[in-house]
Design a protein around this motif. Structure first.
Motif, short mmCIF file in Angstrom:
data_model
loop_
_atom_site.label_atom_id
_atom_site.label_comp_id
_atom_site.label_asym_id
_atom_site.label_seq_id
_atom_site.Cartn_x
_atom_site.Cartn_y
_atom_site.Cartn_z
N SER A 140 12.01 30.18 -14.76
CA SER A 140 12.16 29.38 -13.44
C SER A 140 10.82 28.64 -13.35
N THR A 141 9.59 29.16 -13.76
CA THR A 141 8.30 28.29 -13.76
C THR A 141 8.30 27.16 -14.70
N LEU A 142 9.19 27.50 -15.84
CA LEU A 142 9.13 26.16 -16.93
C LEU A 142 9.96 25.02 -16.21
N PHE A 143 10.80 25.20 -15.03
CA PHE A 143 11.31 23.87 -14.34
C PHE A 143 10.63 23.66 -12.85
N ASP A 144 10.17 24.78 -12.36
CA ASP A 144 9.68 24.32 -11.00
C ASP A 144 8.08 23.98 -10.93
N GLY A 145 7.48 24.67 -11.84
CA GLY A 145 5.89 24.56 -11.76
C GLY A 145 5.42 23.95 -13.11
N HIS A 146 6.14 23.24 -13.85
CA HIS A 146 5.55 22.61 -14.97
C HIS A 146 5.26 21.07 -14.79
N GLN A 147 4.07 20.72 -15.23
CA GLN A 147 3.71 19.32 -14.75
C GLN A 147 4.74 18.19 -15.39
N LEU A 148 5.01 18.39 -16.87
CA LEU A 148 5.68 17.34 -17.67
C LEU A 148 7.14 17.41 -17.12
N SER A 149 7.54 18.69 -16.83
CA SER A 149 9.01 18.64 -16.05
C SER A 149 9.17 17.95 -14.74
N LEU A 150 8.13 18.16 -14.07
CA LEU A 150 8.37 17.42 -12.63
C LEU A 150 8.38 16.14 -12.89
N GLU A 151 7.53 15.59 -13.84
CA GLU A 151 7.50 14.14 -14.09
C GLU A 151 8.57 13.27 -14.83
N TYR A 152 9.04 14.17 -16.04
CA TYR A 152 9.90 13.43 -16.86
C TYR A 152 11.38 14.22 -16.95
N LEU A 153 11.66 15.38 -16.67
CA LEU A 153 12.54 15.79 -16.87
C LEU A 153 13.94 15.35 -16.48
N VAL A 154 14.17 15.10 -15.33
CA VAL A 154 15.17 14.14 -14.60
C VAL A 154 15.49 12.82 -15.45
N ARG A 155 14.41 12.19 -15.65
CA ARG A 155 14.42 10.94 -16.09
C ARG A 155 14.98 11.12 -17.50
#
Length: 1041
Positions: free
Chosen positions: A663-678
C-alpha cells in the motif's frame, strides 16, 4: 635371563620398511617376506646389485630401480600395475604412521624421508603408467581398472578412487547421492599427490578420459539419481590448476561440428549433462531417470507428500555447479574458456525465446533453469543493497562485444538501422580502418563520447583478446545472466503458465464430454474421455515438477528479483536517473537495449506477486519508479504491450486488504502521487492503437487492468485530488481522449453483451426442446453445446468490463463534470446514456431476462442505478443548461417516457428519493428542450445545404475547413471524430485539432440566416411539425409499465 635382541642398524630398518611398502625382496627366503605370497623375489635385480659390489639392502638409492623392475616383470598372481602402485602408496602411508612412534629422532627423520619418497615415487609411476599403459602392461592394456562393487564400467581407473575420495566422511542422502564405486578405498593424499606436482602434458591425456567418464556418469540422470558424487568429483578436480586447464582444453569442453546446436552442447559437452540434471520434464528421447513426475507426482504416489526435498536437492546442484564455474573463473588461464562456453550455450539456444521450441535442436528447460540459478549465484557479489558496482556495466557491450549475439534482438525503441547509423556516426572509421580507443572505466558516464577498439555491427575485431579484455567480468556476467534468465527461468515461467492453461482446457473439455456421455453414451466418447484423463494426468505430473523445482524455491525467485532490480536501476541511469519528467529525447544507449531486459523484469514481478510471501523483504520502490516513469512513454519504450505489462504488475500489487505490504507504494510514494494517475490515463488512450491485428480485443484486457487501478486510486484522497487537477488541466487534452474511449468501450461492450444474451436464449430454447434436440446428430449437438458455453464466457467477460466502465463514469462524474459537457462530448455522452436507458427499461427489457443473471455478471438494477447517477451528476454540474438539449437531440434512443419508466423502477428498488427527483426534473427539462428544438427548426424552414454539416446533416454553428480535403464541417463534429481517429474523414490524411481552419465568412452568413427577421416572420405561420429530422416520440405501448 633372556638374551636381548640385537639393535638393528638404520640400513636394516630402512630395508624392512621399503620391503613392506613395495612387497619385494632381494634375498630368497628372507625373514618376514617368504610367508607373504604377494612379496616378489627380484632375483635378477639382486644379482645386478651384487655384481656392482653393493649390499642387498633396499634403500632410497635403489628404490626407483627396484620399483621399475617390479613393474616390468611378469610375476604369477601379481596385481595389475596401477593397483600395485596404489597399494604401495597406501602401505607407505601406514608405515609413516608407525615411524612417528620411533623414539630415536634421527632414525625417525630418516625413515620418514624414505617413506615419503616411496609415496611420491608410487604416485609418480601411477601417472607414468596411466599416461603410457603399454610400458608396464604385460600385454594387457586394460588391466588397470579397479574392481568395484558397482555396475559402473569405466576406462579410467582414477574414477572409482575419485568417487571414494569425495565420498569419505560425507553423508549422502537417499536422493542424488547413492555411492558410485563403493568398496574402493582411496589412500589418503594419493589423488592430491597424483595431481598437484605434475606438468600439463603428462596429466592431460589421463584427465581427458577421466572427464569423459565423469560426464558419462551423470548422462540422463534426473534429480532423483546420483549426481552428487560426480559433481563433487568435478569440483575436486577443478581446484587443481592443471586439471582446470585440462578441462577447458578438452575437445568436448565446447563441441565442434557443422551440426552443433543447443541440444548437442547439452548432451555432449563435459558440463552439459551436469546442467541437464533436473526435475523438470524433457522430451522423451532425452528423458532422465528416475522419472521425477512418475515417482513423486503420479496418482499412484501421494501428491500430498512434502516434496520440498526436490528444492533442496536442486540447490545442492546449483551450489556445486556455481562453485565449479567460480573456481574456473578465478583462474586467469581458464576464465576466458568459461566465458566462451557460456556464450556458446546462450547463442546456440537463442531460439528458446520462441513460443514453440524445438526440443531436438534446443537445450532442455532443466538445463537453462539450472544455468539461471548458477548465473544468479555468480552475480551475488554485485547485487548488494546499494548496487555499488553498477558503474562497471557498460552499455557499449551490447553494440561492440562479439561474444554474445545481442544485436539481432528487438530493442526498446530503436530499429537496427537506427542503431547502425548511430554507431557509425558516433565512431567514425579512421583512415587505417580502425576505430578510436575509449576509456573503458568511464564508458557509462561518458557513453556518447566513449568509443571502442572492436567493431561496428558489421565489422569484426581483428584481435579477439583485445576485444574481450575491454569489459570487466561484472559487465560480462550481467549481460550473460540477462540472456540466460530470458531463455531459462522466464521461459520456464511461460511454459508453466501455458501448461496450467492446457490442463484447464482439458478439464473443461473432459467435463463437456462426460456430460455428453451421460446424455448419449458412445464407445468413441469413452475413448476420448480415457485419452483426456491420461493427458491430464501427465500434464499434472509436469505441473507438480515445475512447482517443486521453481515455485517452491522462494530464494531462487528472490535472487532473480535482486538481479532485475539492478537491471531497472541501471537502465534508468542511462536516461539520467530516477527523476521526472523524462528527457525530451530518448538517449540511444537506452533506446538500443534489448526489449526483453524490461519485459523479463515485468514478467518476473507478475509471477512472483502471485506466489504467497515471495515478495516479502524485496525492495520494490525502484521497480515502482521505473514503471511510473516509462509506462506512458512510447518515445522511450515503443511496444505498447510491454508498457501494458507494467500496469499488470501494478495491478498485482494493488492493496486488497487493510494491511497490504504494497500500500505504501501507492499511498506514500512521491512519483506515484505526482504521475501515476496521469500516466494511467495516458496509457488508457495510447492502447487504442497498438499496431497489432488483435489490437481491438487486446485493448479491453489492458483497460480492464487500468480500470481496476484507477478505481482503487479514486478511493485514495491524494490520488483523487491529482485526478481532478488533471481533468482540469487536460480538459481538452488527454482527459477528453480518455473519456471518449471510455464511452466508446462502454457502448460496444454493453451492446455486444445484450446481443449475445439474445443469442444465448435462442440456444437455450433449442436445447430445452428435448424431442427436437434428440433428433439432431451427436456432432451437431456437441457443436451447439460448445457454442453455448462459448457464448456464456463471452457474455460474462464483456458484461464484467462494461460494468467497470459504467462504474468509472458514475464515480468520476460526481466530482468531474466539465469534460462531459464540452460541445464535442456532451451529445456523445447523452446518446450513450439514452441508449443504456432504452436497453434497461425499454421494450427489449423482458427479452433480456435470465434465470441467473448474476452468473453472467448482468446486474440490471445496479446498472440502471449507475446510469441514473451519471445523468444526475451531469445535470447538477450543468451551469449552462446544455445537457437537456443534448439528451433530447438524440434521435436514436431518446424517448421522454423512458425517464418516467426508469423512475418507477428506481422507486421500487428503494433508490435515494433526491436522486429520483433530480432525474425526473432532468427528464422534464429534456422534454422542454425537445419542444423548443422543434419550434426552432420549424422557424428556420428550409436550410441551405451549404449551412448543413456534411456528416450529421445539422445546422453548423462553428464551421471549419479541413486543410487537406478542403471540406467545411462543424467544429464539434470533427473534434469528436478526432478524439478516436486523427485523420481527415474524407481522404484519411493526417489531421489534428490545431490544423482546422475557421470558416469565418460562412459562420457570419449562418448567424445572419438564424437572426433574419424575415425568417422569423415566415416562421409564425408555419406548422410546428418539421419536415426534416424531427423526433418521433415512442408510443406508450412500447414501454414497460
Amino acid at each position: 635371563m633372556a638374551t636381548q635382541k640385537p639393535q638393528r642398524t638404520p640400513e636394516e630398518v630402512e630395508d624392512i620398511i621399503l620391503r613392506k611398502i613395495f612387497l619385494v625382496t632381494l634375498k630368497e627366503n628372507q625373514e618376514n617376506s617368504s610367508s607373504d605370497p604377494k612379496v616378489v623375489y627380484l632375483e635378477m635385480t639382486a644379482a645386478e646389485i651384487l655384481s656392482e659390489g653393493k649390499s642387498l639392502f633396499l634403500s632410497r638409492d635403489l628404490m626407483e630401480r627396484v620399483l621399475i623392475d617390479r613393474l616390468s616383470g611378469d610375476f604369477p598372481n601379481s596385481e595389475s600395475p596401477f593397483l600395485y602402485l596404489i597399494g604401495c602408496y597406501r602401505r607407505a602411508h601406514e608405515e609413516i604412521k608407525k615411524i612417528s612412534n620411533m623414539k630415536d629422532k634421527t632414525l625417525r627423520s630418516e625413515m620418514e624421508a624414505a617413506a615419503k619418497q616411496a609415496k611420491k615415487l608410487a604416485a609418480s609411476y601411477a601417472r607414468i603408467h596411466l599416461g603410457n599403459p603399454e610400458l608396464f602392461s604385460n600385454g594387457n592394456l586394460r588391466d588397470s581398472n579397479l574392481k568395484t562393487g558397482s555396475s559402473l564400467s569405466s576406462n579410467s581407473p582414477l574414477l572409482p578412487l575419485l568417487f571414494a575420495e569425495v565420498s569419505s566422511g560425507v553423508m549422502l542422502d537417499g536422493f542424488g547421492g547413492n555411492e558410485l564405486g563403493s568398496g574402493v578405498d582411496c589412500p589418503p593424499g594419493f589423488l592430491e599427490e597424483f595431481l598437484k606436482d605434475s606438468d600439463f602434458d603428462t596429466l592431460d591425456p589421463i584427465l581427458k578420459g577421466l572427464y569423459e567418464d565423469l560426464r558419462g556418469s551423470v548422462l540422463k540422470v534426473s534429480a532423483l539419481g546420483n549426481f552428487q558424487q560426480p559433481l563433487r568429483a568435478l569440483l575436486y578436480l577443478v581446484h587443481f590448476p592443471v586439471c582446470a586447464k585440462s578441462l577447458v582444453n578438452h575437445p568436448w569442453w565446447i563441441p565442434k561440428g557443422v551440426y552443433l546446436n543447443g541440444r548437442v552442447i547439452e548432451m555432449t559437452s563435459i558440463l552439459g549433462p551436469f546442467f541437464h540434471v533436473s526435475a523438470l520434464p524433457d522430451h522423451t528421447i532425452f528423458k532422465s531417470q528416475p522419472d521425477v513426475g512418475q515417482q513423486c507426482f503420479s496418482e499412484a504416489s501421494s501428491r500430498r507428500l512434502d516434496n520440498s526435498f526436490i528444492k533442496t536437492i536442486m540447490n545442492t546442484l546449483y551450489d556445486g555447479l556455481a562453485e565449479v564455474l567460480l573456481c574456473l573463473l578465478k583462474n586467469t588461464e581458464t576464465r576466458e574458456s568459461v566465458l566462451e562456453y557460456l556464450a556458446e550455450v546462450i547463442n546456440k539456444n537463442a531460439s528458446r525465446a520462441h513460443i514453440q521450441v524445438d526440443p531436438i535442436s534446443c537445450a532442455s528447460s532443466g538445463m537453462f533453469v539450472n544455468l539461471s540459478a548458477v548465473m544468479l549465484r555468480l552475480c551475488e557479489p554485485f547485487l548488494d543493497a546499494n548496487l555499488t558496482k553498477r558503474d562497471k556495466i557498460d552499455p557499449n557491450y551490447v553494440f561492440y562485444c562479439n561474444r554474445l549475439d545481442l544485436r539481432g534482438l528487438t530493442a526498446l525503441h530503436a530499429t537496427s538501422e537506427e542503431v547502425t547509423e548511430w554507431i557509425n556516426k558516433d565512431n567514425p572509421v579512421k583512415t587505417d580502418g580502425t576505430r578510436p580507443h575509449g576509456d573503458g572505466e568511464n564508458r557509462l558516464l561518458q557513453s556518447q563520447e566513449a568509443t571502442s577498439s572492436g567493431s561496428t555491427l558489421s565489422v569484426k575485431p581483428t584481435s579477439s583478446s583485445g576485444e574481450k579484455a575491454k569489459y570487466p567480468f561484472i559487465c560480462e556476467c550481467f549481460f550473460m545472466t540477462a540472456r540466460v534468465l530470458n531463455l531459462g527461468l522466464l521461459k520456464a515461467f511461460s511454459d508453466f503458465k501455458h501448461l496450467v492453461q492446457d490442463i484447464s482446457r482439458c478439464e473443461d473439455t473432459l467435463a463437456t464430454l462426460k456430460a455428453m456421455q451421460g446424455q448419449a453414451p458412445s464407445s468413441q466418447l469413452e475413448l476420448d474421455i480415457s485419452r483426456l484423463e491420461k493427458e491430464i494426468e501427465l500434464h499434472s505430473q509436469e505441473r507438480f515438477c515445475y512447482e517443486a523445482q521453481i515455485l517452491k524455491d522462494g530464494a531462487l525467485i528472490q535472487h532473480a528479483l535482486s538481479f532485475y532490480r539492478l537491471m531497472v536501476v541501471w537502465l534508468v541511469g542511462l536516461v539520467g536517473g530516477f527523476k521526472m519528467p523524462l528527457p525530451s529525447t530518448c538517449p540511444m544507449e537506452f533506446a538500443s537495449m534489448p526489449e526483453h531486459f524490461v519485459e523479463d523484469a515485468m514478467e518476473l514481478l507478475i509471477f512472483a506477486s502471485r506466489i504467497p510471501r515471495t515478495l516479502d523483504g524485496v525492495l520494490l520502490d525502484d521497480f515502482m519508479n521505473f514503471i511510473i516513469m516509462f509506462m506512458a512513454s512510447p518515445q522511450f519504450i515503443k511496444n505498447p504491450y510491454l508498457r501494458a505489462k507494467m500496469v499488470e504488475v501494478l495491478n498485482c500489487w494493488m492493496p486488497r486488504g487493510s494491511s497490504s505490504a504494497t500500500s505504501t507504494l501507492f499511498d506514500g510514494h512521491q512519483l506515484s502521487l505526482e504521475y501515476l494517475v496521469r500516466n494511467l490515463l495516458k496509457l488508457y488512450v495510447d492502447i487504442e492503437f497498438t499496431g497489432s491485428h488483435t489490437q481491438f480485443y487486446d485493448k479491453f484486457n489492458i483497460r480492464h487492468n487500468i480500470a481496476e487501478l484507477l478505481e482503487y486510486l479514486w478511493q485514495v484522497p491524494s490520488h483523487r485530488n491529482a485526478w481532478k487537477q488533471i481533468a482540469k488541466e487536460e480538459e481538452k487534452g488527454v482527459y477528453l481522449n480518455f473519456l471518449n474511449f471510455l464511452i466508446n468501450d462502454s457502448i460496444y461492450l454493453l451492446d455486444e453483451s445484450l446481443n449475445k444474451i439474445l443469442e444465448l436464449k435462442e440456444l437455450e430454447a433449442e436445447m430445452s426442446n428435448s424431442a427436437e434436440w434428440e433428433r439432431r446428430s451427436a456432432q451437431e449437438r456437441q457443436e451447439r453445446t460448445r457454442l453455448f458455453h462459448s457464448q456464456e464466457n463471452i457474455i460474462r467477460i464483456d458484461m464484467k468490463l462494461a460494468n467497470e466502465d459504467v462504474s468509472m463514469l458514475a464515480f468520476t462524474s460526481e466530482q468531474i463534470t466539465a469534460p462531459f459537457l464540452l460541445p464535442e462530448m456532451v451529445e456523445r455522452v447523452a446518446s450513450m446514456l439514452n441508449y443504456f436507458l432504452l436497453q434497461l427499461v425499454g421494450p427489449q427489457r423482458k427479452s433480456l431476462s435470465l434465470k441467473v443473471p448474476e452468473k453472467y455478471e448482468f446486474r440490471p438494477k445496479e446498472l440502471l442505478t449507475q446510469i441514473v447517477h451519471i445523468y444526475v451528476h451531469l445535470a447538477r454540474g450543468d451551469a449552462k443548461n446544455i445537457f437537456p438539449a443534448a439528451i433530447s437531440s438524440d434521435g436514436r434512443s431518446y424517448n421522454e417516457q423512458l425517464f418516467s419508466a426508469a423512475a418507477d423502477v428506481l422507486q421500487r428498488i428503494g433508490m435515494d428519493g433526491r436522486i429520483i427527483e433530480d432525474f425526473i426534473e432532468l427528464g422534464a427539462k429534456a422534454k422542454a428542450a425537445a419542444s423548443e428544438a422543434m419550434d426552432a427548426e420549424a422557424a428556420l424552414g428550409d436550410i441551405p445545404d451549404e449551412f448543413l454539416d456534411p456528416i450529421q446533416y445539422t445546422l453548423m454553428k462553428d464551421p471549419v475547413i479541413l486543410p487537406s480535403s478542403r471540406i467545411t464541417i462543424d467544429r464539434p463534429v470533427i473534434q469528436r471524430h478526432l478524439l478516436s481517429d486523427s485523420t481527415d474523414p474524407f481522404n484519411r490524411s493526417h489531421l489534428n485539432a490545431d490544423m482546422l481552419i475557421p470558416n469565418t465568412e460562412l459562420k457570419a452568413r449562418i448567424e445572419e440566416f438564424i437572426r433574419s427577421p424575415e425568417l422569423k416572420r415566415r416562421g409564425e405561420g408555419l406548422n410546428m411539425q418539421s419536415s426534416k429530422g424531427t423526433i418521433q416520440p415512442t408510443s406508450g405501448e412500447m414501454l414497460i409499465d
